[in-house]
Enzyme design. Structure first.
Site, short mmCIF file in Angstrom:
data_model
loop_
_atom_site.label_atom_id
_atom_site.label_comp_id
_atom_site.label_asym_id
_atom_site.label_seq_id
_atom_site.Cartn_x
_atom_site.Cartn_y
_atom_site.Cartn_z
N HIS A 30 41.20 41.77 43.91
CA HIS A 30 40.21 42.01 44.74
C HIS A 30 38.85 43.00 44.37
CE1 HIS A 30 43.76 41.66 47.33
NE2 HIS A 30 42.89 41.15 48.19
N ASP A 33 39.85 46.20 44.00
CA ASP A 33 40.83 46.95 43.17
C ASP A 33 40.30 47.35 42.14
OD1 ASP A 33 42.84 45.91 45.14
OD2 ASP A 33 43.08 43.93 44.06
#
Length: 193
Positions: A30, A33
């Protein structure tokens, strides 16, 4: 106090060393992330760009490839009533900007795909929702992503990941049958798996 940007940058090499030690050939991520959200989208994108350069170096060093990228359009409070399905134009635009940037990154990292997961695309109760309007917004959002994918020449596959009740009571991407029906209804089925 720790610097979250420095920490994010330092984690990249450790992450790739970990993947190599386990003989893992691909990674997924993501946007949030790999880079913490900043006070503005512009600043967040700047940090993403810096970290993506480190990812590219580590990919070259290790041979590990990007399987797919995605956008976290669910954990920030702005997405409490959805991202692509939000009736708030500012939230819709913010989510679209996040996806645009993540698609740019996916192309830059030669990702094999891009995943859409509607973690907040749904409702808690029918008393405060307009299902047709929200589904139209979702379809509009996905069509914009298809158009942008073609514009930048990203050749990766688009995916939708159904996940029931995570976290919304009812999500529009509840299961595979629901997603297939949605894609066919909005003539998106040739673009997504």
């Amino acid at each position: 106090e720790k610097d979250p940007i420095k920490t994010a940058k330092n984690r990249v090499k450790v992450f790739f060393d970990f993947l190599v030690s386990l003989n893992i050939d691909y990674f997924c991520f993501h946007d949030r992330d790999i880079a913490p959200e900043q006070e503005s989208l512009e600043k967040t994108n700047q940090i993403l760009d810096e970290i993506v350069q480190i990812f590219k170096q580590e990919m070259k060093r290790t041979g590990v490839k990007c399987l797919w990228a995605t956008t976290n359009a669910f954990s920030h409070p702005r997405f409490v009533h959805g991202a692509a399905t939000s009736s708030n134009v500012d939230v819709f635009a913010y989510a679209a900007s996040q996806v645009k940037k993540a698609l740019d990154i996916a192309k830059e990292l030669n990702a094999e795909g891009y995943v859409f997961w509607g973690g907040r695309e749904g409702y808690e109760t029918l008393l405060n929702t307009d299902t047709k309007f929200e589904l139209d917004n979702l379809a509009r959002f996905l069509k914009m992503a298809v158009d942008y994918k073609e514009k930048i020449g990203f050749e990766g596959q688009f995916y939708i990941e159904p996940k029931p009740k995570e976290p919304t009571k009812h999500q529009y991407d509840f299961d595979s049958a629901t997603v297939i029906g949605f894609l066919k209804t909005y003539q998106l089925d040739k673009y997504f798996k």
